[in-house]
Design a protein around this motif. Structure first.
Motif, PDB file in Angstrom:
ATOM      1  N   ASP A  51      -5.335  16.927  18.015  1.00  0.00           N
ATOM      2  CA  ASP A  51      -6.256  16.917  19.160  1.00  0.00           C
ATOM      3  C   ASP A  51      -7.682  16.556  18.748  1.00  0.00           C
ATOM      4  N   HIS A  52      -7.878  16.283  17.446  1.00  0.00           N
ATOM      5  CA  HIS A  52      -9.194  15.840  16.962  1.00  0.00           C
ATOM      6  C   HIS A  52      -9.164  14.444  16.336  1.00  0.00           C
TER       7      HIS A  52
ATOM      8  N   HIS B 175     -10.053  27.640   9.479  1.00  0.00           N
ATOM      9  CA  HIS B 175      -9.272  27.341  10.689  1.00  0.00           C
ATOM     10  C   HIS B 175      -7.824  27.413  10.243  1.00  0.00           C
TER      11      HIS B 175
ATOM     12  N   ASP C  79     -13.241  23.291  15.519  1.00  0.00           N
ATOM     13  CA  ASP C  79     -12.424  24.497  15.673  1.00  0.00           C
ATOM     14  C   ASP C  79     -12.679  25.398  14.484  1.00  0.00           C
TER      15      ASP C  79
ATOM     16  N   HIS D  52      -6.417  18.013  12.816  1.00  0.00           N
ATOM     17  CA  HIS D  52      -5.470  18.294  13.900  1.00  0.00           C
ATOM     18  C   HIS D  52      -5.408  17.117  14.871  1.00  0.00           C
TER      19      HIS D  52
ATOM     20  N   HIS E 215     -11.791  17.683  11.632  1.00  0.00           N
ATOM     21  CA  HIS E 215     -10.605  18.152  10.904  1.00  0.00           C
ATOM     22  C   HIS E 215      -9.389  17.408  11.411  1.00  0.00           C
TER      23      HIS E 215
HETATM   24 ZN   LIG Z   1      -7.872  22.428  15.176  1.00  0.00          ZN
END
Ligand SMILES: [Zn+2]
Length: 163
Positions: free
Chosen positions: A61-62, A125, A147, A59, A57
């Motif tokens: 941090d991904h 999410h 997540d 975000h 996904h």
């Molecule tokens: Zn996330």
């Protein structure tokens, strides 16, 4: 700073997939540092054996490290449409859009990468199109959750595919 590796095969012929390639953010213990990238040095030595980088996904941090670290890994990218759209913008910012193979996978789609059969499973999410990965191999199945939360009525997007 999500950066996960799954390997399959004997040590001399092991193939890899990467699940997510994200950043984390600097804090009070890292003054002057805005973002922190994962260290890809070990897998960089095996970069030719990476079959794909699958993003769960969008975000930061991904996916936030993709445009920074892709030149050291150089494997094709796989993501669902929303994540792929944001990735394309990030690659364009670093003049990589013509170099990178960015594959858009439909929601619920499957990708076969060597011994890995990866199914994108729709979750809920706090961003559109979060996916879990069902990674099937000849030796077993791994569920890479990414997540998620169970939200029966998300404001945007599909409900979790509980099937
Ligand atoms: Zn996330």
């Amino acid at each position: 700073m999500n950066f996960n590796l799954y390997g399959y095969g004997p040590p001399d012929r092991r193939r890899w997939i990467v699940a997510d390639l994200g950043v984390t953010f600097g804090g009070q213990d890292t003054p002057g540092v805005d973002i922190i990238l994962p260290d890809p040095a070990w897998i960089e030595d095996h970069a030719e054996d990476i079959l794909g980088i699958v993003l769960t996904h969008a975000h930061e941090d991904h996916i936030g490290a993709v445009a920074w670290l892709w030149p050291r890994l150089r494997a094709p990218l796989y993501a669902t449409p929303f994540t792929a759209f944001l990735l394309r913008e990030k690659l364009r910012e670093r003049n990589l859009e013509d170099e990178v193979e960015l594959n858009t996978v439909p929601l619920g789609g499957r990708i076969v990468l060597g011994p890995f059969d990866v199914e994108m499973v729709t979750l809920t999410h706090s961003i559109p199109e979060p996916n879990g990965l069902v990674i099937r191999t000849p030796l077993g199945v791994v569920l890479h959750t990414g997540d998620w939360k169970i939200d029966p009525s998300p404001l945007l997007g599909e409900v979790t595919d509980a099937g």
